[in-house]
Design an enzyme around this catalytic site. Sequence first.
Site, PDB file in Angstrom:
ATOM      1  N   SER A 293       0.838  -1.192   0.000  1.00  0.00           N
ATOM      2  CA  SER A 293       0.000   0.000   0.000  1.00  0.00           C
ATOM      3  C   SER A 293       0.878   1.249   0.000  1.00  0.00           C
ATOM      4  O   SER A 293       1.704   1.417  -0.891  1.00  0.00           O
ATOM      5  CB  SER A 293      -0.943  -0.047   1.200  1.00  0.00           C
ATOM      6  OG  SER A 293      -1.947   0.930   1.094  1.00  0.00           O
TER       7      SER A 293
ATOM      8  N   LYS B   5       4.190   2.162  -2.355  1.00  0.00           N
ATOM      9  CA  LYS B   5       4.558   3.410  -3.029  1.00  0.00           C
ATOM     10  C   LYS B   5       5.993   3.783  -2.666  1.00  0.00           C
ATOM     11  O   LYS B   5       6.791   4.196  -3.516  1.00  0.00           O
ATOM     12  CB  LYS B   5       3.604   4.535  -2.614  1.00  0.00           C
ATOM     13  CG  LYS B   5       2.116   4.300  -2.881  1.00  0.00           C
ATOM     14  CD  LYS B   5       1.299   5.497  -2.391  1.00  0.00           C
ATOM     15  CE  LYS B   5      -0.161   5.155  -2.108  1.00  0.00           C
ATOM     16  NZ  LYS B   5      -0.945   4.709  -3.243  1.00  0.00           N
TER      17      LYS B   5
ATOM     18  N   TRP C  76      -9.727  -0.167  -5.787  1.00  0.00           N
ATOM     19  CA  TRP C  76      -9.237   1.161  -5.410  1.00  0.00           C
ATOM     20  C   TRP C  76      -7.790   1.356  -5.860  1.00  0.00           C
ATOM     21  O   TRP C  76      -7.362   2.461  -6.169  1.00  0.00           O
ATOM     22  CB  TRP C  76      -9.368   1.320  -3.902  1.00  0.00           C
ATOM     23  CG  TRP C  76      -9.130   2.695  -3.352  1.00  0.00           C
ATOM     24  CD1 TRP C  76      -8.153   3.079  -2.492  1.00  0.00           C
ATOM     25  CD2 TRP C  76      -9.915   3.872  -3.582  1.00  0.00           C
ATOM     26  NE1 TRP C  76      -8.260   4.416  -2.180  1.00  0.00           N
ATOM     27  CE2 TRP C  76      -9.339   4.930  -2.837  1.00  0.00           C
ATOM     28  CE3 TRP C  76     -11.046   4.144  -4.354  1.00  0.00           C
ATOM     29  CZ2 TRP C  76      -9.854   6.224  -2.822  1.00  0.00           C
ATOM     30  CZ3 TRP C  76     -11.561   5.437  -4.350  1.00  0.00           C
ATOM     31  CH2 TRP C  76     -10.960   6.457  -3.601  1.00  0.00           C
TER      32      TRP C  76
ATOM     33  N   HIS D 187      -7.227  -5.966  -0.170  1.00  0.00           N
ATOM     34  CA  HIS D 187      -6.027  -5.140  -0.028  1.00  0.00           C
ATOM     35  C   HIS D 187      -5.231  -5.606   1.180  1.00  0.00           C
ATOM     36  O   HIS D 187      -5.604  -5.352   2.331  1.00  0.00           O
ATOM     37  CB  HIS D 187      -6.483  -3.684   0.139  1.00  0.00           C
ATOM     38  CG  HIS D 187      -5.383  -2.683   0.167  1.00  0.00           C
ATOM     39  ND1 HIS D 187      -4.697  -2.289  -0.959  1.00  0.00           N
ATOM     40  CD2 HIS D 187      -4.854  -1.957   1.198  1.00  0.00           C
ATOM     41  CE1 HIS D 187      -3.805  -1.367  -0.634  1.00  0.00           C
ATOM     42  NE2 HIS D 187      -3.871  -1.156   0.672  1.00  0.00           N
TER      43      HIS D 187
END
Length: 399
Positions: free
Chosen positions: A236, A240, A327, A378
């Site tokens: 998540s 990044k 998402w 997720h």
Amino acid sequence: MKLFLKLTYPVLVLLLFFSSAHAQQKDDPEAKVPAYTLPEILKTTNGKTVNSVADWENTRRPEILSLFETEVYGKLPKEFDKITYTVTNDVPGAMDGKAHLKQVDIKVWRANRSVTIHLILFTPNNHKGPAPAFVLINNRGESNTDPTRKKKSEFWPAEMAIDSGYAIAAFNNSDVAPDNKDTYKNGLLKLYPELASAPDGMKAISAWAWGASRVMDYFKTDKDIDFNKVGVVGHSRGGKTALWVGALDKRFAMVFASCSGNTGASIARRRFGEKISDINRVFPHWFDDNYKKYSDDEAALPVDQHMLLALIAPRPLYTTNATKDLWADPKGSYLSVQLAQQVYDMYGKHSALPPVAPPPNTPIIKSAQGYHIREGVHNLTAYDWGNFIKFANYHYYNK
């Protein structure tokens, strides 16, 4: 009703067709993706096409990296006064004798201020010589990386790594910068106030990336770690960060990004799922102030995320998605992987990427860029880690 009965059959067919198409468009999220044009990875800002590794490394790569630093992630500090490593806990027979546990405080000073990264490290006792390693940028609670192993989490399955002959390490991102818009400066940014106030200065994600590089500084000193075989892992917002530090710090041999989404692996211009405006509104402390001007104007960005992935080439890169995590835009993430492959091709790095994303639970392992989308939500799971280990085995040991 009478009007409907008077309509001819061809007109009825057309009405039903357009009604059905409209319904499909309403139900299909892809129908909402706007038309967009991506900046070309291999074309410089002055329009020159890049045709060689030398041109890529000397011209285009630095250009793209600078654009990401200035417009998205923010510039990291280039220097500090001192760094020290203190082993605070040493257990040679951890995990019932299978592993050596070391907890290390990595302390960095600048201008009489300091920040401390608390590193947890297990190395395998049955491995001959220095071991390859994974280091997790932990963006969840410290209980997920419990050094006592009284609590075990698949988010960081240390036993799996040790049993596979890998060292495994983790640090909590909050050690470097709290993940909070009101307190994120209460860490590394206290050492660099000039960056904290600059429009292109680092915020939390670049601070976390800086922290991962300091772990690499420590690994250089640890005889139990194979410094040339260290992979950075993140999920998540940690994903990044892993992609960003992988682009910045070539010392990382591999990069693993789980469900990294917008300003991770997915294409921002698709405006699918999480958007730049969502991130800048809810997490204004993640990216630099310059990024705010692209909240509703992705087309004005001089870069997009396929270019970030390309910066990691020729080193192996593995990205993931999950079927219930729209998402994070799985389609846009896989598109980035495909587009980045042109730089891997330039280095002669083999790709096994199919034209469209593979079905769920069908990992691509034997490739310069690995990928899977798994069933589920997720998360970072044991399934993900199992494939990370297979990918590392392929690239390190050709097995």
